[in-house]
Write an enzyme that holds these catalytic residues in place. Structure first.
Site, PDB file in Angstrom:
ATOM      1  CD  GLU A  22       8.529  -9.815   5.807  1.00  0.00           C
ATOM      2  OE1 GLU A  22       7.895 -10.643   6.279  1.00  0.00           O
ATOM      3  OE2 GLU A  22       8.374  -8.458   5.909  1.00  0.00           O
TER       4      GLU A  22
ATOM      5  CE  LYS B 141       3.799 -11.220   7.407  1.00  0.00           C
ATOM      6  NZ  LYS B 141       4.919 -10.391   6.846  1.00  0.00           N
TER       7      LYS B 141
ATOM      8  CG  ASP C 199       2.545 -25.131  17.699  1.00  0.00           C
ATOM      9  OD1 ASP C 199       2.506 -24.396  16.679  1.00  0.00           O
ATOM     10  OD2 ASP C 199       1.889 -26.020  18.321  1.00  0.00           O
TER      11      ASP C 199
ATOM     12  CG  HIS D  62      10.355  -4.628   3.192  1.00  0.00           C
ATOM     13  ND1 HIS D  62       9.751  -3.891   3.980  1.00  0.00           N
ATOM     14  CD2 HIS D  62      10.167  -5.717   3.282  1.00  0.00           C
ATOM     15  CE1 HIS D  62       9.193  -4.619   5.046  1.00  0.00           C
ATOM     16  NE2 HIS D  62       9.269  -6.013   4.166  1.00  0.00           N
TER      17      HIS D  62
HETATM   18  C1  MEV Z   1       5.501  -6.611   6.908  1.00  0.00           C
HETATM   19  O1  MEV Z   1       5.885  -7.909   7.034  1.00  0.00           O
HETATM   20  C2  MEV Z   1       4.705  -6.144   7.986  1.00  0.00           C
HETATM   21  C3  MEV Z   1       4.041  -4.925   7.857  1.00  0.00           C
HETATM   22  O2  MEV Z   1       3.142  -4.986   6.680  1.00  0.00           O
HETATM   23  C4  MEV Z   1       2.969  -4.520   9.062  1.00  0.00           C
HETATM   24  C5  MEV Z   1       2.105  -3.249   8.885  1.00  0.00           C
HETATM   25  O3  MEV Z   1       1.721  -3.062   7.807  1.00  0.00           O
HETATM   26  O4  MEV Z   1       1.802  -2.892  10.235  1.00  0.00           O
HETATM   27  C6  MEV Z   1       4.902  -3.792   7.530  1.00  0.00           C
END
Ligand code: MEV
Length: 436
Positions: free
Chosen positions: A87, A261, A277, A374
């Site tokens: 990513e 995430k 892992d 991004h």
């Molecule tokens: C994107 O890979 C991760 C985010 O969505 C984490 C978040 O929203 O805290 C930017």
């Protein structure tokens, strides 16, 4: 590196070529030629031996980019953090957030607990007196069971690890025996599974019950890593934004999932780079986040006076020996680069970089938004997809970035349109006398 060298260490690093960056990192962290070559992955992916020894029906490899996060000051040491991830923006965001915390002393970490958990299920127990009898049989024979367990893994016991404690938990319709095993610097899944299956007959003899499922648990709240950052006299607008983002995650599991995430973006990338892992840690992290019955963020942000403080707690059953870590040359090179010899050290680094990555996301979300970061790299990908050659690429990326500023979005169609404009302009320049 043994200690902090200074923030200037990283000056100009991102502007080097891929090869020069790798060579610079190798020199900085003392990687030998073989480890340096392993970073490219070329030699590994031209043979099939590694694939054959890892998976069945191997047909090849799936290459994932490997980068390093810069400016990571962890417990007073400059750490070069390898991250294998596809990513865009993750490594840039982590590096930029680490740079923010560097003058504040970076991240401090600690670990707690060294045991992973193996589970031996005893199904068909009706509860009440029945459950009590089984739990008591386990408790009364704890020393005997521990001795049996350690006989099953003599190598681990010789290395200073082994089974440390055994107890029984009563659940509806069953008792579950937990075996707490110190797996030293190994992640230890195979060891624990062997130990649990090996212990089954002794448990059955002692309880007079048939055992069911024997397997490790990935919820390793008995093997935790903690990390903390403190930014002094922080800009109030920034601090409020980060705390608001944290509170949103604390209230709402829909947001907490995305918050976590973001943390795991960093953790998984380190785990993949070091041959760990990552699915096990993912599962453990989410289960830990939900342990109170309410899915929560793994990190916590608060203000103390005008200092912003961030903390994270992460179950980290990771390994620096055994499994893929041992047989994958790139994983070996990455571990050397990190300077992490023990599993607790690797766990602490995961927690530290996870927290930094979380700050990067919360800062972006509460200021510019996430799209900008991004999209900058996305512009480069779009330029390639639109078919720009080497000469056209930087020009197109520049134009796409300008477009992004105005329109707040970028598409392949925009990239193609701008590329045709660039091409027709360059034809006009090459034909100065062409009719207008
Ligand atoms: C994107 O890979 C991760 C985010 O969505 C984490 C978040 O929203 O805290 C930017």
């Amino acid at each position: 590196m043994d200690k902090s060298v200074g923030i200037s260490l990283w000056n100009g690093f991102s502007h080097l070529s891929t090869r020069s960056r790798a060579a610079w990192i190798a020199e900085l962290t003392g990687l030998d030629q073989a480890s340096l070559e392993a970073l490219s992955g070329h030699q590994i992916t031209t043979g099939v031996d590694l694939a054959e020894s890892c998976v069945e029906n191997a047909v090849g490899y799936f290459a994932v980019p490997l980068g390093v996060a810069a400016y990571m000051l962890i417990d007073g040491r400059d750490v070069v953090v390898p991250m294998a991830v596809e990513e865009t923006s993750i490594i840039a965001a982590a590096s930029s957030a680490a740079k923010f915390f560097y003058p504040h002393g970076g991240v401090t970490t600690r670990t707690e607990g060294t045991s992973s958990i193996g589970q031996i299920q005893i199904p068909g127990i009706s509860g009440g007196e029945d459950s009590r009898r089984v739990v008591e049989a386990i408790a009364a024979n704890q020393d005997f069971l521990l001795a049996c367990a350690n006989e099953l893994v003599p190598g681990l016991a010789a290395r200073g690890g082994g089974a440390r404690r055994i107890d029984g938990r009563v659940l509806p319709g069953m008792v579950v025996v937990h075996v707490y095993v110190d797996t030293c610097d190994a992640m230890g899944a195979n060891l624990i599974n062997q130990l649990c299956e090996g212990l089954r007959p002794a448990i059955e003899d002692l309880t007079g019950e048939a055992a069911g499922i024997c397997i490790l648990s990935n919820l390793t709240d008995t093997r935790m890593s903690y990390a903390t950052v403190r930014a002094r006299h922080v800009d109030r607008h920034l601090a409020d934004g980060v705390i608001n983002a944290y509170e949103f995650a604390a209230q709402d599991p829909y947001r907490a999932a995305t918050h976590n995430k973001g943390i795991l973006n960093a953790v998984d990338a380190i785990l993949l780079a070091t041959g760990n892992d990552w699915r096990a840690i993912e599962a453990g992290a989410h289960a830990y986040a939900a342990l109170t019955g309410h899915y929560r963020p793994l990190s916590h942000w608060r203000l103390e006076g005008d200092d912003l403080i961030g903390e994270i707690r992460l179950p980290t059953a990771v390994g620096t020996v055994g499994g893929v870590t041992k047989i994958h040359p790139t994983a070996q090179a990455c571990l050397k680069m990190l300077g992490a010899q023990t599993a607790p050290e690797l766990g602490r680094i995961c927690a530290a970089v996870g927290l930094i990555q979380n700050f990067a996301a919360l800062r972006a979300l509460s200021t510019d938004g996430i799209v900008k970061g991004h999209m900058n790299l996305h512009a480069r990908n779009l330029a390639l997809l639109a078919g720009a050659n080497q000469e056209e690429h930087s020009m197109l990326v520049e134009r796409l970035r300008e477009e992004l500023l105005h329109k707040k979005r970028l598409t392949l169609t925009q990239a193609r349109t701008i590329l045709s404009e660039i091409r027709s302009n360059s034809i006009r320049k090459k034909e100065p006398f062409a009719k207008k």
